[in-house]
Design an enzyme around this catalytic site. Structure first.
Site: not given
Ligand code: MG
Length: 454
Positions: A43-44, A83, A87, A140, A142, A165, A219, A271-272, A292
């Protein structure tokens, strides 16, 4: 059972040995049952945050070894720069505007959101479960934390993780549909997720399985277990990424020790891009611009590594323009499941690329910022109609470009030189791609913003 093994025989040596010796045993296993699939989703995590993608001080020997044993993509995209839509795209194989998992006021689902991924969406888990796969979501989610939208309602037999998150308070920890800890103790989340992932693999080893392992980190806020805290030369961000790297190694090791490696595709991606507004608490997009919340390359181009000893040739670096939606089509293809025909599926099967059989034709990739189409890429060319920055005085402001901006991403991955004036024919061709995309686009019934007001 938690497997701790710090001094491992490098995985890439094992994989090369298997590949060189041939894949007789994997073929035999493959004939008996469809392959397992594991998607590990950070994540991130930015494009520049791993050793094998050039980070100078974050140590990621396990993922580096995974890349050396498998295939590393250099032009792979998450399908959103935040996010929730990202997803939705991965799990459904569709641009998130189609499922309604986008919004302009709310870019993601929040702790007070009441809705989630529509029940009629088909996830990888739904599709593979129908083929007899055991399915689990660890980490996660989300995509909606109310009961009707949880992973257990979207094809997953088992869920363990946080439903949104980790910066949204409180952050509950759930098992299936029950909150088991609130707030979640975040320092040990990565270790506990890893333990859960390994337990799932062990108890599923005698049938095909799909594991969607979506990490909470890096994240913000950042938490690492005591074993990793204050160990990285990149500070707390490095601690967290190095623990993720350890976790990846544990999963691969478990697969190898159980004799499943030769019948399992493992994909690692993010995811980003990095959350640059958090400065040193955020990651790095390397040579890419921005992060992001933007559709600049740093917001959406992410690390991606695929590993399958005996099937994927070790040490491959692949330049195919691919994205997370492709994992949907790839998973279904490998499992022998036909793609749904009652809806548009935007992903495509990457098997020919993974197995070195052929290259895929260039296909347009559309960059959405929430519900707004910002840019399109086809081949090396990327055209922006709208840009938005996450940093500086203009942060968050949509800026329209007429004429559009045009970058040659293979010559200029940092998006430094706008060459639109010299290539009117490219602009025209990309405008045509956008027109065709929009002509066939049916947005989700309602977007995140509207849903919240209902
Ligand atoms: Mg993310």
């Amino acid at each position: 059972m938690m497997i701790y093994a710090d001094r491992l025989k490098p995985l890439w040596i094992i994989a090369i040995s298997i590949f060189v010796l041939g894949s007789c045993s994997s073929a035999a296993v493959g004939e008996q049952r469809p392959p397992n699939m594991v998607i590990i989703f950070a994540d991130d995590l930015g494009y520049g945050d791993l050793g094998c993608y050039g980070h100078p001080t974050i140590r990621t020997p396990q993922i580096d070894g995974m890349a050396a044993a498998g295939m590393k993509f250099t032009q792979f995209y998450a399908v959103s720069s935040v996010c929730t839509p990202s997803r939705a795209a991965l799990l459904t194989g569709r641009y998130p505007i189609r499922s309604g998992m986008v919004g302009n006021r709310r870019g993601v689902l929040l702790a007070d959101s009441t809705l989630g991924l529509p029940p009629e969406e088909i996830t990888i888990a739904t599709a593979l479960k129908g083929q007899g796969y055991a399915t689990a979501c660890i980490g996660k989610w989300h995509l909606g934390h109310r009961p009707a939208y949880l992973p257990t309602r979207h094809g997953f037999d088992y869920y363990y993780g946080i439903p949104y998150s980790n910066d949204m308070v409180p952050t509950p920890l759930m098992r299936n549909e029950e909150v088991i800890e609130e707030p979640a103790v975040q320092e040990t989340l990565t270790a506990r997720y890893t333990d859960e992932a390994i337990q799932f693999i062990e108890r599923s080893k005698d049938r095909p399985f799909f594991l969607y392992f979506a990490h909470t980190f890096p994240h913000v806020p950042l938490f690492a277990s005591p074993r990793f805290k204050d160990q990285s030369r990149r500070g707390s961000y490095g601690d967290v990424v190095e623990e993720l790297d350890w976790s990846v190694g544990q999963v691969l090791r478990c697969l190898s020790e159980l004799g499943l490696a030769e019948n399992t595709l493992v994909c690692f991606t993010s995811d980003n891009g990095p959350w640059l507004q958090y400065e040193l608490k955020g990651g790095s997009s390397g040579l890419l611009h921005e992060g992001k919340m933007t559709t600049w390359e740093g917001g959406m181009r992410v690390p991606a590594v695929a590993w399958w000893p005996g099937k994927i040739k070790p040490g491959e670096v692949n330049l195919t323009v691919a994205n997370t939606m492709d994992l949907f089509s790839t998973a279904l293809s490998l499992a022998g499941v036909d793609l749904p025909t009652d809806r548009v599926i935007d992903g495509r099967d990457l098997s020919p690329v993974l197995f070195g059989r052929e290259e895929l034709e260039d296909q347009p990739f559309f960059y959405y910022r929430n519900a707004i189409l910002s840019a399109v890429r086809k081949g090396p060319w990327k055209m922006y109609l709208i840009t938005v920055d996450s940093l500086g005085g203009q942060a968050g402001k949509l800026i329209e470009h007429n004429p559009p901006l045009l970058y040659h991403l293979e010559h200029d991955p940092s998006e430094t030189f706008n060459v639109s004036a010299a290539h009117p024919e490219v602009l025209a061709a990309l405008h045509k791609e956008i027109a065709e995309h929009q002509a066939n686009l049916v947005p989700g019934t309602f977007m995140l913003d509207e849903r919240e007001t209902q």
